[in-house]
Design an enzyme around this catalytic site. Structure first.
Site, short mmCIF file in Angstrom:
data_model
loop_
_atom_site.label_atom_id
_atom_site.label_comp_id
_atom_site.label_asym_id
_atom_site.label_seq_id
_atom_site.Cartn_x
_atom_site.Cartn_y
_atom_site.Cartn_z
N ARG A 16 0.82 -1.22 0.00
CA ARG A 16 0.00 0.00 0.00
C ARG A 16 0.86 1.28 0.00
O ARG A 16 0.54 2.27 0.64
CB ARG A 16 -0.95 0.00 1.21
CG ARG A 16 -2.00 -1.08 1.16
CD ARG A 16 -2.88 -1.04 2.39
NE ARG A 16 -2.12 -1.35 3.59
CZ ARG A 16 -2.49 -1.04 4.83
NH1 ARG A 16 -3.62 -0.40 5.02
NH2 ARG A 16 -1.75 -1.36 5.87
N LEU A 18 1.24 3.50 -2.25
CA LEU A 18 0.55 4.68 -2.78
C LEU A 18 -0.34 5.29 -1.70
O LEU A 18 -0.39 6.51 -1.53
CB LEU A 18 -0.27 4.31 -4.02
CG LEU A 18 -0.94 5.48 -4.73
CD1 LEU A 18 0.09 6.52 -5.19
CD2 LEU A 18 -1.75 5.00 -5.95
N GLU A 489 -16.89 0.00 17.09
CA GLU A 489 -16.15 -1.00 16.30
C GLU A 489 -14.62 -0.85 16.34
O GLU A 489 -13.94 -1.18 15.36
CB GLU A 489 -16.62 -0.98 14.83
CG GLU A 489 -18.12 -1.15 14.65
CD GLU A 489 -18.56 -1.06 13.17
OE1 GLU A 489 -17.76 -1.36 12.28
OE2 GLU A 489 -19.75 -0.70 12.95
N ARG A 520 -8.02 4.18 0.32
CA ARG A 520 -8.59 3.16 1.23
C ARG A 520 -8.56 1.78 0.61
O ARG A 520 -8.96 1.59 -0.54
CB ARG A 520 -10.03 3.52 1.58
CG ARG A 520 -10.14 4.81 2.35
CD ARG A 520 -9.57 4.66 3.74
NE ARG A 520 -9.47 5.94 4.41
CZ ARG A 520 -9.12 6.09 5.67
NH1 ARG A 520 -8.80 5.04 6.41
NH2 ARG A 520 -9.04 7.28 6.21
N TRP A 566 -17.96 -9.05 -0.38
CA TRP A 566 -16.66 -8.43 -0.11
C TRP A 566 -15.59 -9.47 0.26
O TRP A 566 -14.56 -9.14 0.82
CB TRP A 566 -16.78 -7.37 0.98
CG TRP A 566 -17.55 -6.17 0.49
CD1 TRP A 566 -17.98 -5.92 -0.78
CD2 TRP A 566 -17.97 -5.04 1.26
NE1 TRP A 566 -18.64 -4.73 -0.85
CE2 TRP A 566 -18.66 -4.16 0.40
CE3 TRP A 566 -17.85 -4.68 2.61
CZ2 TRP A 566 -19.20 -2.95 0.82
CZ3 TRP A 566 -18.38 -3.48 3.04
CH2 TRP A 566 -19.06 -2.62 2.15
N HIS A 699 -17.42 10.48 3.73
CA HIS A 699 -16.18 10.23 2.98
C HIS A 699 -15.40 11.51 2.71
O HIS A 699 -14.33 11.46 2.12
CB HIS A 699 -16.49 9.51 1.65
CG HIS A 699 -16.78 8.06 1.84
ND1 HIS A 699 -18.03 7.58 2.11
CD2 HIS A 699 -15.97 6.97 1.83
CE1 HIS A 699 -17.98 6.27 2.24
NE2 HIS A 699 -16.75 5.88 2.08
C1 LIG Z 1 -17.71 0.57 4.10
N1 LIG Z 1 -16.78 0.16 3.13
C2 LIG Z 1 -16.15 -1.07 3.16
C3 LIG Z 1 -16.04 -1.79 1.96
N2 LIG Z 1 -15.46 -3.00 1.94
C4 LIG Z 1 -14.98 -3.52 3.07
N3 LIG Z 1 -14.42 -4.72 3.06
N4 LIG Z 1 -15.04 -2.84 4.25
C5 LIG Z 1 -15.62 -1.64 4.32
O1 LIG Z 1 -15.63 -1.04 5.41
N5 LIG Z 1 -16.55 -1.28 0.82
C6 LIG Z 1 -17.29 -0.07 0.78
C7 LIG Z 1 -16.83 0.86 1.84
C8 LIG Z 1 -15.45 1.34 1.51
N6 LIG Z 1 -14.97 2.04 2.60
C9 LIG Z 1 -13.82 1.81 3.23
C10 LIG Z 1 -13.59 2.64 4.28
C11 LIG Z 1 -12.43 2.54 4.99
C12 LIG Z 1 -11.51 1.59 4.63
C13 LIG Z 1 -10.26 1.58 5.42
O2 LIG Z 1 -10.09 2.42 6.27
N7 LIG Z 1 -9.32 0.71 5.17
C14 LIG Z 1 -8.11 0.74 5.91
C15 LIG Z 1 -7.65 -0.65 6.25
C16 LIG Z 1 -8.54 -1.26 7.29
C17 LIG Z 1 -7.79 -2.37 7.96
O3 LIG Z 1 -7.84 -3.49 7.54
N8 LIG Z 1 -7.05 -2.04 8.99
C18 LIG Z 1 -6.22 -2.98 9.72
C19 LIG Z 1 -4.76 -2.76 9.37
C20 LIG Z 1 -4.40 -1.36 9.63
C21 LIG Z 1 -2.97 -1.03 9.24
O4 LIG Z 1 -2.75 -0.52 8.17
N9 LIG Z 1 -2.05 -1.27 10.15
C22 LIG Z 1 -0.69 -0.87 9.96
C23 LIG Z 1 -0.05 -0.66 11.31
C24 LIG Z 1 -0.79 0.32 12.17
C25 LIG Z 1 -0.34 1.71 11.98
O5 LIG Z 1 0.84 1.99 12.23
O6 LIG Z 1 -1.20 2.57 11.66
C26 LIG Z 1 0.05 -1.97 9.23
O7 LIG Z 1 -0.40 -3.13 9.29
O8 LIG Z 1 1.04 -1.61 8.59
C27 LIG Z 1 -6.41 -2.76 11.20
O9 LIG Z 1 -7.09 -1.81 11.61
O10 LIG Z 1 -5.91 -3.58 11.96
C28 LIG Z 1 -7.05 1.45 5.11
O11 LIG Z 1 -6.10 1.86 5.81
O12 LIG Z 1 -7.15 1.61 3.90
C29 LIG Z 1 -11.72 0.75 3.59
C30 LIG Z 1 -12.91 0.85 2.86
N1 LIG Z 2 -21.10 -0.52 10.58
C1 LIG Z 2 -20.20 -0.16 9.51
C2 LIG Z 2 -20.93 -0.01 8.22
C3 LIG Z 2 -20.10 0.52 7.11
S1 LIG Z 2 -20.83 0.30 5.57
C4 LIG Z 2 -19.49 1.11 9.87
O1 LIG Z 2 -20.07 1.90 10.58
O2 LIG Z 2 -18.35 1.32 9.45
#
Ligand SMILES: CN1c2c(nc(N)[nH]c2=O)NC[C@@H]1CNc1ccc(C(=O)N[C@@H](CCC(=O)N[C@@H](CCC(=O)N[C@@H](CCC(=O)O)C(=O)O)C(=O)O)C(=O)O)cc1
Ligand SMILES: N[C@@H](CCS)C(=O)O
Ligand SMILES: [Zn+2]
Length: 766
Positions: A16, A18, A489, A520, A566, A699
């Protein structure tokens, strides 16, 4: 000799890269040069992977700083004029304002790209929109790829797909009114590509997989004739790509279009081949998408080769072997997966492995089978091992599914009776306020989870940290005066992955990131076997959160259709069977939450619309099982238990009756980016149950003002009875920071209070 190519490669980077560069730029922690350097490094790496694998071209034009549709608008100069930017001088900072909004500007609307979990920015069509040329970024990328010694094929979103996917904002009767301008814009672009010596342009027209009306269908021949006339038989040759579904109804059109070749998605539309190939012109390339760009099972190379071989005799070097669609929708490299066991890994192929599969097929076709024998052997072994593995079938699950009855999908009373009991129990004010579930996933939360995963903090410490976070979230909601609370959450990495991790039949990756929108990403879990819930998944968290407040605490689950949609789904049984297995697992969780005195339970189905087949003839079957799956997950509870659901970022108007048939007591639904367009649907169809049309766009970092939300609520009152109307944001708040979240919710609660006062005044006046 057959050729090999892909329609696009994931741009976000295996780690990731980018995303981190974008977010750092947005925070002001790094400059544009640093972001551009990361983009260039990623492009170079991805082109090199394509060249190393042995593809005949690298694809340029699939990279985007945020989204490929927005990128196309920037390239053509067709950005919305309301932002006031000069299309030819657009900076990256401006481009991000289009995507994300600013204090002065609403962001462009975002919605799902066909039936994927990828979101694109919706073009805004106005009479004054221009297509006179914009940024030089694509041309710079071409120069970059060439400087690295690659043979380039340029990929563009096609003119008709671009037009179709946009929305009329003002001054136009039909999107096709813009056609002359759009065609002129593409002509100009193709001329420039020609002048730069580009020989091959992939032009994506996935709308051909939809059911197009005559106006759109009939537009293809003249548009492509005009593009072709402009090129006057000289390069670049156009490869028109269709994907995400079969296009056999356009067989005649595709044969006669003045393009050098056509691409078909043979994964989604296996049956179309015969019809299209019959009488295929002697001078046209046929690119066949045989390696799945939407799922990550290893390709059955023998099966595909058997299908391709007879075509080779007919097509010779006009046969191109390809991915079914862009590989944007799959993770980058299986080599980064250290935690998946070897058996499971042997069943999978990520984008990098798919490049090798495509090339193996090409070489086998070109008489070089011996060179790729090892890959065919591994593919054969993977198919055999998947078929016979004991971890796939669970008799308990199959037996339970076979015993499901129609009654299992029905609540014991109708909505009117249920809501009366629920109102008597909860005594909520008019226009109750709530949120969708998640609260900001702060760096602290993510770091704690990362530290826990690395073994640096223990289980109890991690639980404590998450509980502390829940305490804070509940306290803030109490301060804000929200009526129905959530636990926020914090313990969830992602709403689907989190549940996948706790269910049998699911595997999850360490690095299987796929772009969802902008920066994201998500890590879709892999459903490989029958789904079974070994123990409660969320009850402890919800119970704990409820001890912190006297207000109702909504339990929070992800619904069966979204869990399916998903995830990467098994392809050895119908999707509906897997959905119903998940529904049964969720039903047990819903009942356990009820037993633990959680009286409101939200079962999110944001992907319900996304799962709808692209062709309406396939809708009834999908809607039937999808509604049934949701109802089975929800219907095990008593009348007093209030079932909520939530949907976002899709067009809902065409399926309102089925959304109503899900019979959730309350639905919260995204509407604000489109200025509550959803409400138009209510003119035709009166949604019967409670509904919270989202009043602000989560968003965008922009904080909505009280007046704006009040205006939207007044608009909603025009079609939704007061007694049915809830007040909430569009979606969860996990992507937002705390200061903006708090301010926005304060404004939202105030808007609801103002509305209550209005109603009171109206009542008195009457
Ligand atoms: C509601 N939405 C979702 C969709 N699809 C899903 N599968 N989930 C969804 O919630 N589709 C429609 C929409 C799209 N919206 C979103 C909204 C937000 C995100 C998002 O925030 N994604 C995060 C990754 C989430 C995650 O898995 N987090 C993990 C890992 C976090 C991480 O990067 N950790 C770091 C270390 C920590 C640090 O130093 O910060 C690492 O591992 O390197 C977690 O929380 O544990 C994103 O960052 O993009 C996606 C879709
Ligand atoms: N309960 C989830 C729904 C996202 S679509 C949230 O609040 O992130
Ligand atoms: Zn949502």
């Amino acid at each position: 000799m057959a050729l090999a190519h892909v329609l696009g490669f994931p741009r976000i980077g295996a780690h990731r890269e980018l995303k981190f560069a974008q977010e750092s730029f947005w925070k002001g922690a790094s400059d544009e040069a640093a972001l551009r350097a990361t983009g260039a490094t990623l492009r170079a790496r991805h082109w090199q992977a394509q060249a190393d694998a042995g593809l005949d071209f690298v694809t340029v034009g699939d990279f985007a700083w945020y989204d490929q549709v927005l990128g196309t608008l920037a390239l053509l100069g067709a950005i919305p004029s309301r932002f006031g930017f000069d299309p030819k001088q657009l900076s990256l900072a401006d481009y991000f304002i289009l995507a994300r909004g600013s204090k002065q500007h609403f962001a462009m609307e975002m919605t799902k790209w066909f039936d994927t979990n990828y979101h694109y920015l919706v073009p805004e069509w106005t009479a004054d929109v221009q297509f006179n040329g914009g940024v030089d970024w694509l041309h710079d990328e071409i120069a970059e790829a060439r400087a690295l010694g690659h043979k380039v094929k340029v990929a563009l979103v096609g003119p008709l797909t671009l037009l179709y996917q946009g929305k009329i904002k003002s001054g136009l009767g039909h999107k096709l009114d813009l056609l002359p301008k759009v065609v002129a814009g593409y002509q100009q672009l193709l001329q420039r590509l020609h002048a730069a010596g580009i020989e091959s342009v992939q032009i994506d027209e996935p709308i051909l997989a939809l059911e197009l009306d005559a106006a759109w269908r009939n537009a293809f021949a003249p548009v492509y004739a005009q593009l072709n006339a402009q090129l006057s038989g000289s390069a670049p040759a156009l490869l028109l790509t269709t994907y995400f579904g079969e296009v056999s109804e356009h067989a005649e059109l595709l044969r006669s279009l003045p393009v050098a070749g056509v691409h078909l998605d043979l994964v989604r539309g296996a049956d179309q081949l015969e019809q299209i190939v019959a009488g295929w012109p002697q001078d046209k390339v046929l690119s066949l998408g045989v390696v799945d760009g939407r799922n990550l099972w290893r390709t059955d190379l023998d099966q595909v080769l058997t299908k391709l071989k007879p075509l080779q005799a007919q097509l010779g070097d006009r046969l191109w072997v390809a991915s079914s669609c862009s590989l944007l929708h799959v993770p980058v490299d299986l080599a980064n997966e250290s935690k998946l066991d070897e058996e499971l890994k042997s069943w999978l192929a990520f984008a990098t492995q798919k490049l090798a599969e495509i090339v193996a097929l090409k070489l086998a076709l070109n008489g070089k089978a011996a060179e790729v024998e090892a890959q065919f052997v591994a593919s054969r072994a993977a198919q055999a091992s998947r078929r016979s593995s004991s971890r796939i079938h669970n008799p308990l699950v199959q037996k339970r599914l076979a015993a499901v009855t129609a009654a299992d999908a029905e609540r014991s009373a109708g909505f009117d009776a249920r809501i009366a009991k629920q109102q008597a129990k909860w005594q909520l004010p008019a226009f109750p306020t709530t949120t969708i579930g998640s609260f900001p996933q702060t760096a602290e939360i993510r770091q704690a989870r990362a530290a826990y995963k690395r073994g640096e903090i223990g289980h109890l410490d991690y639980l404590d940290k998450m509980r502390e976070e829940i305490r804070i979230v509940v306290e803030k909601q109490e301060q804000l005066g929200l009526d129905v609370l959530v636990h926020g959450e914090p313990e969830r990495n992602d709403m689907v992955e989190y549940f996948g991790e706790q269910l049998w039949g699911y595997a999850f990756t360490a690095n299987g990131w796929v772009q969802s929108y902008g920066s994201r990403c998500v890590k879709p879990p892999v459903i490989y076997g029958d789904v079974y819930r070994p123990e409660a998944m969320t009850v402890g968290w919800s119970q704990f959160a409820q001890t912190l407040t006297a207000k109702p605490m909504k339990g929070m689950l992800t619904g069966p259709v979204t869990m399916l949609q998903w995830s990467f789904v098994r392809d050895d049984q119908p999707r509906e069977t897997t959905a119903l297995q998940i529904a049964l697992a969720l039903r047990d969780e819903v009942c356990d939450l009820e037993k633990a005195n959680i009286g409101m339970i939200q079962i999110d189905e944001p992907a319900f619309r996304e799962g709808l087949p692209l062709k309406s003839r396939d809708w009834p079957h999908y809607l039937d099982w999808a509604v049934r799956a949701f109802k089975i997950s929800a219907a095990g509870v008593g009348d007093e238990t209030q079932i909520h659901t939530h949907m976002c970022y899709s067009e809902f108007n065409d399926i309102l009756p089925w959304i109503a048939a899900m019979d959730a007591d309350v639905i919260t639904i995204e509407t604000s980016r489109s200025d509550m367009e959803l409400l138009d649907g209510f003119g035709e169809f009166a949604y019967p149950n409670d509904i919270g049309p989202g009043v602000y766009d989560i968003h965008s970092p922009r904080v909505p003002q009280v007046d704006e939300m009040e205006r939207l609520l007044r608009k909603a009152r025009g079609v939704i009875p007061d007694a049915r109307l809830w007040v909430n944001p569009d979606c969860g708040l996990k992507t937002r920071g705390w200061p903006e979240t708090y301010e926005a919710l304060e404004n939202m609660v105030l808007a609801a209070k103002r509305l209550r006062q209005t109603v009171e005044q109206e009542r008195k006046a009457a």
